[in-house]
Write a protein that holds these residues in place. Structure first.
Motif, mmCIF file in Angstrom:
data_model
loop_
_atom_site.group_PDB
_atom_site.id
_atom_site.type_symbol
_atom_site.label_atom_id
_atom_site.label_comp_id
_atom_site.label_asym_id
_atom_site.label_seq_id
_atom_site.Cartn_x
_atom_site.Cartn_y
_atom_site.Cartn_z
ATOM 1 N N ARG A 195 2.384 1.589 -3.571
ATOM 2 C CA ARG A 195 1.379 1.917 -4.594
ATOM 3 C C ARG A 195 0.812 3.316 -4.412
ATOM 4 O O ARG A 195 0.449 3.972 -5.382
ATOM 5 C CB ARG A 195 0.234 0.899 -4.533
ATOM 6 C CG ARG A 195 0.598 -0.527 -4.847
ATOM 7 C CD ARG A 195 0.871 -0.815 -6.292
ATOM 8 N NE ARG A 195 -0.241 -0.480 -7.176
ATOM 9 C CZ ARG A 195 -0.265 -0.786 -8.465
ATOM 10 N NH1 ARG A 195 0.766 -1.407 -9.017
ATOM 11 N NH2 ARG A 195 -1.283 -0.454 -9.228
ATOM 12 N N ASN A 196 0.744 3.773 -3.148
ATOM 13 C CA ASN A 196 0.148 5.084 -2.869
ATOM 14 C C ASN A 196 1.164 6.211 -2.806
ATOM 15 O O ASN A 196 0.796 7.360 -2.582
ATOM 16 C CB ASN A 196 -0.625 5.037 -1.545
ATOM 17 C CG ASN A 196 -1.803 4.097 -1.594
ATOM 18 O OD1 ASN A 196 -2.372 3.871 -2.666
ATOM 19 N ND2 ASN A 196 -2.179 3.529 -0.459
ATOM 20 N N SER A 197 2.440 5.884 -2.978
ATOM 21 C CA SER A 197 3.470 6.906 -2.848
ATOM 22 C C SER A 197 3.657 7.647 -4.163
ATOM 23 O O SER A 197 3.965 7.033 -5.189
ATOM 24 C CB SER A 197 4.806 6.278 -2.431
ATOM 25 O OG SER A 197 5.833 7.242 -2.464
ATOM 26 N N ARG A 214 0.824 -1.210 0.000
ATOM 27 C CA ARG A 214 0.000 0.000 0.000
ATOM 28 C C ARG A 214 0.858 1.258 0.000
ATOM 29 O O ARG A 214 0.537 2.244 -0.692
ATOM 30 C CB ARG A 214 -0.922 0.003 1.225
ATOM 31 C CG ARG A 214 -2.112 -0.933 1.110
ATOM 32 C CD ARG A 214 -2.818 -1.104 2.449
ATOM 33 N NE ARG A 214 -3.126 0.164 3.072
ATOM 34 C CZ ARG A 214 -4.240 0.873 2.855
ATOM 35 N NH1 ARG A 214 -5.134 0.415 1.991
ATOM 36 N NH2 ARG A 214 -4.452 2.005 3.487
#
Length: 234
Positions: free
Chosen positions: A214-216, A211
């Motif tokens: 992927r969210n960075s 997570r």
């Protein structure tokens, strides 16, 4: 692949590989370190390393063993480096501290670091953030991380089953079987008596790393390998 390690008696291991390391792919890993607990019938828990590919969005590799912490941290280091120096988060528990120390002393350069903001604490106004290596599973984080990986695999209560696409594709059947035995008992979430939750916890930690990658906004997937914050000298 399975067999016996060279560390002595009762040093059994098993590996499963679904993806060879690919150049340019971004991998993450979570490690659940055995605490030597008896889960019933004289059986001990396992140390587990789970690797996810954030590029392919699927399971890549899993190592499961009854072994000493020295053997386990060396395996974590070898596998982590093999999978493009993946972002690696061992659980920060009793024996997990020894695994983290071994990884730091051996020079593993992409250990996950949790930063604790100390700016509002009493004391000097320029106190730097407190750095803690590894992932902390506690009464607050455990329900959240298990809920998040469940939703990633099953969707939430409002998902249409005809249109839902899992966030990750899990090819590890043993992990999926373990999920059936996770229960809340006496206010604690754990495996039912006589069952294991080692794979569940390792994958749940790996999914937290997944997570974050992927969210960075600073990480491009799949064009380059994630190079995490370099560790301080041990």
């Amino acid at each position: 692949r399975s067999g016996w390690t060279d560390d002595g008696v009762d040093q059994w291991y098993e590996t499963e590989k679904w993806e060879n390391p690919e150049r340019g792919h971004v991998y993450v890993a979570g490690a659940d370190v055995a605490e030597g607990l008896d889960v019933g019938d004289g059986r001990k828990d396992f140390s587990v390393l789970a690797v996810l590919c954030t590029t392919c969005r699927k399971t890549a590799f899993r190592y499961k063993a009854r072994c000493g912490v020295d053997s386990f941290y060396r395996t974590c280091s070898t596998v982590g480096n093999l999978y493009n120096r993946c972002l690696l988060a061992p659980e920060r528990n009793n024996h997990g501290h020894a695994v983290i120390l071994g990884l730091r002393e051996s020079g593993y350069t992409n250990l996950y670091i949790q930063k604790r903001d100390t700016r509002l604490m009493k004391g000097p106004s320029k106190t730097p953030p407190e750095l803690k290596y590894g992932w902390e599973t506690n009464l607050e984080s455990k329900p959240r991380m298990l809920d998040q990986i469940r939703i990633a695999l099953e969707g939430d209560s409002e998902e249409d089953e005809n249109n839902f696409e899992p966030d990750i594709t899990v090819l590890d059947g043993e992990f999926l079987r373990e999920t059936y035995f996770i229960r809340e008992e006496a206010g604690k979430i754990k495996a039912t008596a006589g069952k294991h939750d080692d794979l569940v916890m390792a994958y749940a930690i790996a999914y937290q790393m997944y997570r974050q990658v992927r969210n960075s906004p600073s990480v491009t997937v799949p064009r380059r390998v994630l190079i995490g914050q370099k560790m301080e000298s041990a």
